[in-house]
Write an enzyme that holds these catalytic residues in place. Structure first.
Site, short mmCIF file in Angstrom:
data_model
loop_
_atom_site.label_atom_id
_atom_site.label_comp_id
_atom_site.label_asym_id
_atom_site.label_seq_id
_atom_site.Cartn_x
_atom_site.Cartn_y
_atom_site.Cartn_z
N TYR A 32 4.72 8.32 -3.15
CA TYR A 32 4.53 6.89 -3.34
C TYR A 32 3.08 6.48 -3.03
CZ TYR A 32 5.11 1.85 -2.84
OH TYR A 32 4.97 0.48 -2.97
N LYS A 61 0.18 4.93 -5.62
CA LYS A 61 -0.44 3.62 -5.44
C LYS A 61 -1.95 3.74 -5.23
CE LYS A 61 3.18 1.06 -5.99
NZ LYS A 61 3.30 0.15 -7.15
#
Length: 261
Positions: free
Chosen positions: A153, A157
């Site tokens: 994740y 990002k």
């Protein structure tokens, strides 16, 4: 009354954050919700977004460039233009690095990073042809601050933050501004159901404002960057985190122990 001549497209629009963004942008534009599941889109429009005018929806898998192309073409055919794109589609998980499977890694990057690229590229072409527009990508504090079990994740990002700068550089001559909003923890239904009480306590101790953001606070930041008056802001990531990135220690616990003045 909303300016229905402006068209705003929100990917991940049927999720908690997407719904808040849709409700906010519906004050200023015709809104198209984009989500993987058409039933979820309809449920959002008929449920929490009831009373918001000018909201429609369409199904799309943002990790599939062909699906994205069809989605964008359909919106332009129906509405004639796209003035705002909010890339809010994303998936998250808490998996330790050594337990992260190749499938989980690839799927996270496919949705969070590839999906942002595919949508921005397809809509960027539309905006370039019409003389301008605003793209707002949803990044995260995890993109600049590593966290346990956030390898996939956080990396996705971090990619979104850099992609935002790259898009801003290349699309600026065409009148398109590209920025990102980087939320810290947000009190969505998903977060509140997956974050344990201990996790929430740890976040509260580290965030100077000692609470999660509301989805509406993040939506307000998106609306600001999507406004026609903010076109000279370009390539930036606006963190909406209550001071989370500014803090380096557990401020209140350290104060209680007498370690801070």
């Amino acid at each position: 009354m909303a300016d229905t001549s402006r068209v705003a497209v929100i990917t991940g629009g049927a999720g908690g954050l997407g719904i808040a963004i849709a409700a906010r942008l519906s004050r200023d534009a015709t809104v198209v919700l984009v989500d993987l599941d058409e039933a979820r889109v309809e449920a959002a429009i008929r449920g929490p977004l009831v009373g918001c005018d000018g909201i429609t929806g369409i199904a799309c898998d943002v990790s599939d460039s062909e699906s994205v192309g069809q989605m964008v073409s359909s919106i332009v055919d129906d509405l004639g233009r796209i003035d705002v794109l909010v890339n809010a589609a994303g998936i998250a998980g808490l998996t330790p690095l050594l337990e992260t499977t190749p499938e989980a890694w690839e799927r996270t990057l496919a949705v969070n990073l590839n999906g942002t690229f595919y949508c921005a590229q397809a809509v960027g072409r539309v905006m370039a042809g019409q003389g301008g527009g605003h793209i707002v990508n949803i990044a995260s504090t995890s993109g600049v601050r590593a966290g346990f079990a956030r390898a996939a994740y956080g990396t996705s990002k971090a990619g979104v933050i850099h992609l935002t700068r790259q898009l801003a550089l290349e699309l600026a001559p065409m009148g398109v501004s590209v920025n990102a909003v980087g939320p810290g923890p947000v009190a969505t239904e998903l977060a509140l159901s997956t974050h344990t009480p201990e996790m929430r306590e740890d976040y509260h101790a580290t965030i100077p404002q000692a609470r999660y953001a509301t989805p509406e606070e993040v939506a307000n930041a998106v609306a600001f960057l999507a406004s026609p008056t903010t076109g000279y802001i370009n390539g930036e990531t606006l963190f909406v985190d209550g001071g989370f990135l500014a803090s380096g220690v557990d401020v209140r616990s350290a104060q209680a122990r007498g370690n801070l003045i």
